[in-house]
Design a protein around this motif. Structure first.
Motif, PDB file in Angstrom:
ATOM      1  N   TRP A 105      -4.875  -5.003   1.645  1.00 48.42           N
ATOM      2  CA  TRP A 105      -3.469  -4.133   1.452  1.00 48.42           C
ATOM      3  C   TRP A 105      -3.426  -3.145   2.122  1.00 48.42           C
ATOM      4  N   THR A 107       0.206   0.341   2.136  1.00 52.15           N
ATOM      5  CA  THR A 107       1.908   0.580   1.719  1.00 52.15           C
ATOM      6  C   THR A 107       2.627   1.259   2.665  1.00 52.15           C
ATOM      7  N   GLY A 108       3.894   1.060   2.195  1.00 49.07           N
ATOM      8  CA  GLY A 108       4.694   1.827   3.197  1.00 49.07           C
ATOM      9  C   GLY A 108       5.305   3.242   1.925  1.00 49.07           C
ATOM     10  N   THR A 111       9.995   5.471  -1.399  1.00 51.54           N
ATOM     11  CA  THR A 111      11.345   5.559  -1.012  1.00 51.54           C
ATOM     12  C   THR A 111      11.782   7.244  -2.012  1.00 51.54           C
ATOM     13  N   THR A 123      10.276   3.783  -5.360  1.00 51.46           N
ATOM     14  CA  THR A 123       9.687   1.745  -4.851  1.00 51.46           C
ATOM     15  C   THR A 123       9.241   2.490  -3.783  1.00 51.46           C
ATOM     16  N   ARG A 124       7.750   1.448  -3.279  1.00 46.57           N
ATOM     17  CA  ARG A 124       7.291   1.149  -1.764  1.00 46.57           C
ATOM     18  C   ARG A 124       6.937   0.073  -1.082  1.00 46.57           C
ATOM     19  N   THR A 125       7.340  -0.545  -0.474  1.00 44.51           N
ATOM     20  CA  THR A 125       7.029  -1.922  -0.201  1.00 44.51           C
ATOM     21  C   THR A 125       4.957  -2.189   0.176  1.00 44.51           C
ATOM     22  N   ARG A 126       4.401  -2.911  -0.177  1.00 38.70           N
ATOM     23  CA  ARG A 126       2.635  -3.355   0.372  1.00 38.70           C
ATOM     24  C   ARG A 126       3.188  -4.438   1.392  1.00 38.70           C
ATOM     25  N   PHE A 127       1.541  -4.165   2.050  1.00 37.08           N
ATOM     26  CA  PHE A 127       2.354  -5.496   3.067  1.00 37.08           C
ATOM     27  C   PHE A 127       0.341  -5.885   3.503  1.00 37.08           C
ATOM     28  N   GLN A 141       0.184  -7.725  10.159  1.00 44.44           N
ATOM     29  CA  GLN A 141       0.682  -7.929   8.701  1.00 44.44           C
ATOM     30  C   GLN A 141       0.605  -9.676   8.927  1.00 44.44           C
TER      31      GLN A 141
END
Length: 153
Positions: A105, A107-108, A111, A123-127, A141
């Motif tokens: 994982w 993370t971005g 915000t 929030t933040r996005t996980r990849f 990804q």
């Protein structure tokens, strides 16, 4: 031998048998029963530029080792035996260390907070990311199925 050795092997050279071994694609060792009967040229390589996938190993040092004494000597000893100095070009390498090659994982960035004072939300996005299997070594990804066994940050 002026070509990279890619697997454990034995070879004759300078009047003796050399044994080469590679361990987990991390360390390499070469042994000689000795004594050597002519000068030999040894290239010392640095670490692979990639911990997972294809990379390059720089040449750190090229030395001439004198026969019988196992001592580094001036290059003229090897050149006098018609041994050309090997080039200093890096060689390719390939590492597949499980710890760095597994998907994981990432993370971005967070915000901005939704409020300027108390009780806001960020929030933040996980990849799920993995090093590609091709020679590029680029992280890409992949499906979240590849990261199911790892803690989500």
């Amino acid at each position: 031998i002026d070509t990279p050795i890619t697997a454990s092997t034995e070879f004759d050279g300078a009047g003796t048998m050399f044994t080469y071994g590679r361990f987990l694609s991390i360390t390499e060792e070469i042994f000689s029963a000795g004594p050597i009967t002519e000068p030999i040229v040894i290239r010392d390589f640095g670490a692979c530029s990639k911990t997972c996938g294809y990379g390059v190993r720089p040449v750190l040092n090229v030395t001439c080792v004198h026969n019988g004494e196992n001592a580094v000597v001036n290059d003229s000893f090897c050149e006098g035996m018609n041994q050309e100095r090997p080039n200093s070009d890096p060689i390719s390498c390939f590492n597949m260390l499980a710890a760095t090659c597994d998907a994981r994982w990432e993370t971005g960035s967070w915000t901005e907070c939704s409020r300027t004072c108390a009780s806001g939300i960020q929030t933040r996005t996980r990849f799920c990311m993995k090093v590609s299997d091709d020679a590029s070594g680029v992280r890409r990804q992949v499906s979240v199925d590849n990261c199911l066994y790892f803690l989500i940050p």
